[in-house]
Design a protein around this motif. Sequence first.
Motif, PDB file in Angstrom:
ATOM      1  N   SER A 103     -40.557-152.765  57.323  1.00  0.00           N
ATOM      2  CA  SER A 103     -41.834-152.312  56.790  1.00  0.00           C
ATOM      3  C   SER A 103     -42.918-153.219  57.347  1.00  0.00           C
ATOM      4  CB  SER A 103     -41.862-152.390  55.259  1.00  0.00           C
ATOM      5  OG  SER A 103     -40.969-151.476  54.682  1.00  0.00           O
ATOM      6  N   VAL A 104     -43.958-152.618  57.888  1.00  0.00           N
ATOM      7  CA  VAL A 104     -45.115-153.371  58.356  1.00  0.00           C
ATOM      8  C   VAL A 104     -46.164-153.279  57.265  1.00  0.00           C
ATOM      9  CG1 VAL A 104     -46.933-153.526  60.101  1.00  0.00           C
ATOM     10  CG2 VAL A 104     -44.596-152.911  60.783  1.00  0.00           C
ATOM     11  N   ILE A 105     -46.704-154.435  56.854  1.00  0.00           N
ATOM     12  CA  ILE A 105     -47.746-154.428  55.830  1.00  0.00           C
ATOM     13  C   ILE A 105     -49.035-154.996  56.422  1.00  0.00           C
ATOM     14  CG2 ILE A 105     -46.121-154.553  53.913  1.00  0.00           C
ATOM     15  CD1 ILE A 105     -46.889-157.502  53.551  1.00  0.00           C
ATOM     16  N   MET A 106     -50.155-154.408  55.965  1.00  0.00           N
ATOM     17  CA  MET A 106     -51.455-154.785  56.505  1.00  0.00           C
ATOM     18  C   MET A 106     -52.515-154.579  55.437  1.00  0.00           C
ATOM     19  SD  MET A 106     -53.346-153.067  59.824  1.00  0.00           S
ATOM     20  CE  MET A 106     -52.100-153.597  60.988  1.00  0.00           C
ATOM     21  N   VAL A 107     -53.498-155.464  55.416  1.00  0.00           N
ATOM     22  CA  VAL A 107     -54.666-155.314  54.550  1.00  0.00           C
ATOM     23  C   VAL A 107     -55.877-155.164  55.454  1.00  0.00           C
ATOM     24  CG1 VAL A 107     -56.143-156.451  52.846  1.00  0.00           C
ATOM     25  CG2 VAL A 107     -53.663-156.616  52.651  1.00  0.00           C
ATOM     26  N   THR A 167     -49.818-159.070  48.550  1.00  0.00           N
ATOM     27  CA  THR A 167     -48.730-158.985  47.572  1.00  0.00           C
ATOM     28  C   THR A 167     -48.553-157.540  47.115  1.00  0.00           C
ATOM     29  OG1 THR A 167     -49.069-161.262  46.857  1.00  0.00           O
ATOM     30  CG2 THR A 167     -47.917-159.810  45.325  1.00  0.00           C
ATOM     31  N   LEU A 168     -49.648-156.834  46.896  1.00  0.00           N
ATOM     32  CA  LEU A 168     -49.579-155.413  46.539  1.00  0.00           C
ATOM     33  C   LEU A 168     -48.875-154.625  47.639  1.00  0.00           C
ATOM     34  CD1 LEU A 168     -50.300-152.957  44.772  1.00  0.00           C
ATOM     35  CD2 LEU A 168     -52.546-152.937  45.906  1.00  0.00           C
ATOM     36  N   ALA A 169     -49.228-154.890  48.892  1.00  0.00           N
ATOM     37  CA  ALA A 169     -48.567-154.215  50.017  1.00  0.00           C
ATOM     38  C   ALA A 169     -47.073-154.491  50.010  1.00  0.00           C
ATOM     39  CB  ALA A 169     -49.192-154.662  51.340  1.00  0.00           C
ATOM     40  N   LEU A 170     -46.706-155.732  49.729  1.00  0.00           N
ATOM     41  CA  LEU A 170     -45.297-156.109  49.684  1.00  0.00           C
ATOM     42  C   LEU A 170     -44.546-155.335  48.600  1.00  0.00           C
ATOM     43  CD1 LEU A 170     -43.123-157.992  50.854  1.00  0.00           C
ATOM     44  CD2 LEU A 170     -43.854-159.720  49.208  1.00  0.00           C
ATOM     45  N   THR A 171     -45.188-155.124  47.447  1.00  0.00           N
ATOM     46  CA  THR A 171     -44.525-154.376  46.366  1.00  0.00           C
ATOM     47  C   THR A 171     -44.346-152.904  46.723  1.00  0.00           C
ATOM     48  OG1 THR A 171     -46.570-153.838  45.162  1.00  0.00           O
ATOM     49  CG2 THR A 171     -45.466-155.915  44.598  1.00  0.00           C
ATOM     50  N   LYS A 172     -45.199-152.369  47.585  1.00  0.00           N
ATOM     51  CA  LYS A 172     -45.109-150.955  47.995  1.00  0.00           C
ATOM     52  C   LYS A 172     -44.066-150.738  49.090  1.00  0.00           C
ATOM     53  CE  LYS A 172     -48.738-149.557  45.546  1.00  0.00           C
ATOM     54  NZ  LYS A 172     -48.559-148.706  44.376  1.00  0.00           N
ATOM     55  N   ALA A 173     -43.728-151.787  49.811  1.00  0.00           N
ATOM     56  CA  ALA A 173     -42.816-151.669  50.959  1.00  0.00           C
ATOM     57  C   ALA A 173     -41.390-151.400  50.503  1.00  0.00           C
ATOM     58  CB  ALA A 173     -42.871-152.962  51.780  1.00  0.00           C
ATOM     59  N   LYS A 174     -40.712-150.506  51.217  1.00  0.00           N
ATOM     60  CA  LYS A 174     -39.343-150.132  50.894  1.00  0.00           C
ATOM     61  C   LYS A 174     -38.319-150.711  51.869  1.00  0.00           C
ATOM     62  CE  LYS A 174     -40.450-145.831  48.483  1.00  0.00           C
ATOM     63  NZ  LYS A 174     -41.787-146.213  48.148  1.00  0.00           N
ATOM     64  N   LYS A 223     -43.060-147.658  66.893  1.00  0.00           N
ATOM     65  CA  LYS A 223     -41.682-147.414  67.335  1.00  0.00           C
ATOM     66  C   LYS A 223     -40.644-148.224  66.563  1.00  0.00           C
ATOM     67  CE  LYS A 223     -42.802-146.155  72.072  1.00  0.00           C
ATOM     68  NZ  LYS A 223     -42.696-146.533  73.483  1.00  0.00           N
ATOM     69  N   ILE A 224     -41.048-149.347  65.997  1.00  0.00           N
ATOM     70  CA  ILE A 224     -40.069-150.216  65.333  1.00  0.00           C
ATOM     71  C   ILE A 224     -40.165-150.181  63.811  1.00  0.00           C
ATOM     72  CG2 ILE A 224     -39.885-151.750  67.327  1.00  0.00           C
ATOM     73  CD1 ILE A 224     -41.632-153.775  65.768  1.00  0.00           C
ATOM     74  N   ALA A 225     -41.224-149.581  63.281  1.00  0.00           N
ATOM     75  CA  ALA A 225     -41.450-149.608  61.832  1.00  0.00           C
ATOM     76  C   ALA A 225     -40.803-148.415  61.145  1.00  0.00           C
ATOM     77  CB  ALA A 225     -42.943-149.621  61.529  1.00  0.00           C
ATOM     78  N   PHE A 226     -40.092-148.700  60.080  1.00  0.00           N
ATOM     79  CA  PHE A 226     -39.594-147.668  59.175  1.00  0.00           C
ATOM     80  C   PHE A 226     -40.773-147.042  58.437  1.00  0.00           C
ATOM     81  CE2 PHE A 226     -38.574-147.239  54.588  1.00  0.00           C
ATOM     82  CZ  PHE A 226     -37.844-146.064  54.639  1.00  0.00           C
ATOM     83  N   GLU A 227     -41.756-147.906  58.092  1.00  0.00           N
ATOM     84  CA  GLU A 227     -42.979-147.462  57.411  1.00  0.00           C
ATOM     85  C   GLU A 227     -44.069-148.489  57.662  1.00  0.00           C
ATOM     86  OE1 GLU A 227     -42.452-147.456  53.133  1.00  0.00           O
ATOM     87  OE2 GLU A 227     -41.830-149.555  53.132  1.00  0.00           O
ATOM     88  N   ILE A 228     -45.311-148.023  57.533  1.00  0.00           N
ATOM     89  CA  ILE A 228     -46.473-148.906  57.619  1.00  0.00           C
ATOM     90  C   ILE A 228     -47.246-148.741  56.317  1.00  0.00           C
ATOM     91  CG2 ILE A 228     -48.610-149.450  58.828  1.00  0.00           C
ATOM     92  CD1 ILE A 228     -47.296-148.178  61.356  1.00  0.00           C
ATOM     93  N   ILE A 229     -47.401-149.855  55.614  1.00  0.00           N
ATOM     94  CA  ILE A 229     -48.127-149.875  54.343  1.00  0.00           C
ATOM     95  C   ILE A 229     -49.470-150.553  54.586  1.00  0.00           C
ATOM     96  CG2 ILE A 229     -48.141-150.719  51.952  1.00  0.00           C
ATOM     97  CD1 ILE A 229     -45.861-148.737  52.502  1.00  0.00           C
ATOM     98  N   LEU A 230     -50.559-149.851  54.286  1.00  0.00           N
ATOM     99  CA  LEU A 230     -51.886-150.390  54.494  1.00  0.00           C
ATOM    100  C   LEU A 230     -52.647-150.401  53.174  1.00  0.00           C
ATOM    101  CD1 LEU A 230     -54.109-149.884  57.492  1.00  0.00           C
ATOM    102  CD2 LEU A 230     -55.112-149.380  55.280  1.00  0.00           C
ATOM    103  N   ILE A 231     -53.150-151.551  52.809  1.00  0.00           N
ATOM    104  CA  ILE A 231     -53.986-151.694  51.618  1.00  0.00           C
ATOM    105  C   ILE A 231     -55.415-151.879  52.111  1.00  0.00           C
ATOM    106  CG2 ILE A 231     -54.463-153.048  49.536  1.00  0.00           C
ATOM    107  CD1 ILE A 231     -51.673-151.744  49.498  1.00  0.00           C
ATOM    108  N   ASP A 232     -56.302-150.968  51.757  1.00  0.00           N
ATOM    109  CA  ASP A 232     -57.686-151.060  52.198  1.00  0.00           C
ATOM    110  C   ASP A 232     -58.563-151.602  51.073  1.00  0.00           C
ATOM    111  OD1 ASP A 232     -59.636-150.345  54.444  1.00  0.00           O
ATOM    112  OD2 ASP A 232     -60.585-149.536  52.635  1.00  0.00           O
ATOM    113  N   ALA A 233     -59.395-152.593  51.420  1.00  0.00           N
ATOM    114  CA  ALA A 233     -60.232-153.285  50.441  1.00  0.00           C
ATOM    115  C   ALA A 233     -61.680-152.790  50.487  1.00  0.00           C
ATOM    116  CB  ALA A 233     -60.163-154.783  50.671  1.00  0.00           C
TER     117      ALA A 233
END
Length: 182
Positions: free
Chosen positions: A6-10, A67-74, A27-37
Motif C-alpha cells: 500500500s502506498v500512502i500519501m498526504v 496515521t489516518l492513511a496508515l489506518t486505511k491501508a490494507k 505497477k507495484i502498488a496493491f492500492e494507493i491511499i491519499l489523504i487530502d488536507a
Amino acid sequence: MKNRLSVIMVTKDAQELLASSLMSVKKIAFEIILIDAGSRDNTTAVARQCNAKVYIARTNHLGHNKTLALTKAKGNWILMLDSDELVSPALQREICTSIRRKSVDGYVIRFKNHYLGKPLQYGGEQYQMLRLFRKNIGAIKKVAVHENVILKSDRIVVLKHPILHFSYRSLVQMYRKFTNYA
C-alpha cells in the motif's frame, strides 16, 4: 499472506507532480491511499484519475493525516511517499524483491534531491529515511512536520536505489514552501 504494497500519501494543492508521482508506483502498488488536507486545486481529481483512494482530512497536521492513511491501508507493506517524490524503475524492482524477504521489517531509502530540475550532487541534501515497512510493525510519529516512522523492530536494511525528490522546482515555489513551513 501474499505481500501487498500500500502506498500512502498526504497532499494539499499538489497537482503539479502528483500524476507523475502516482504513476511511478502504479505497477507495484496493491492500492494507493491519499489523504487530502483541503486542496484548492485539482489534486483530488488527479488522484482519482490515477485510481488512488481519496479521503479528505479534517486537519493540516501531517502526522495525524499520515496515521489516518496508515489506518486505511490494507496492504501488509507500506510505502510512504510525498507528492513531489518519484520511484524510479530500478527502485520499483528493488522494492518488489525486498518485500519478499522474511528477515526484514523495514527499509531505509536514500533520496536524490533535485533543484530546478537538476539533481544535486553535493551539499546538505544527502539523507535517507525509513519509508518502506511492514504495516503491523510500524507506526507514524504524530508531529506537525517532518513526521517519521517508528518501527517496533531493528530488522532494517538500506535500499540501494533512491527516491527521486523534486522539492525545489522553481524559485517562486521554493519561497512559497519555506514561507508555509515558517
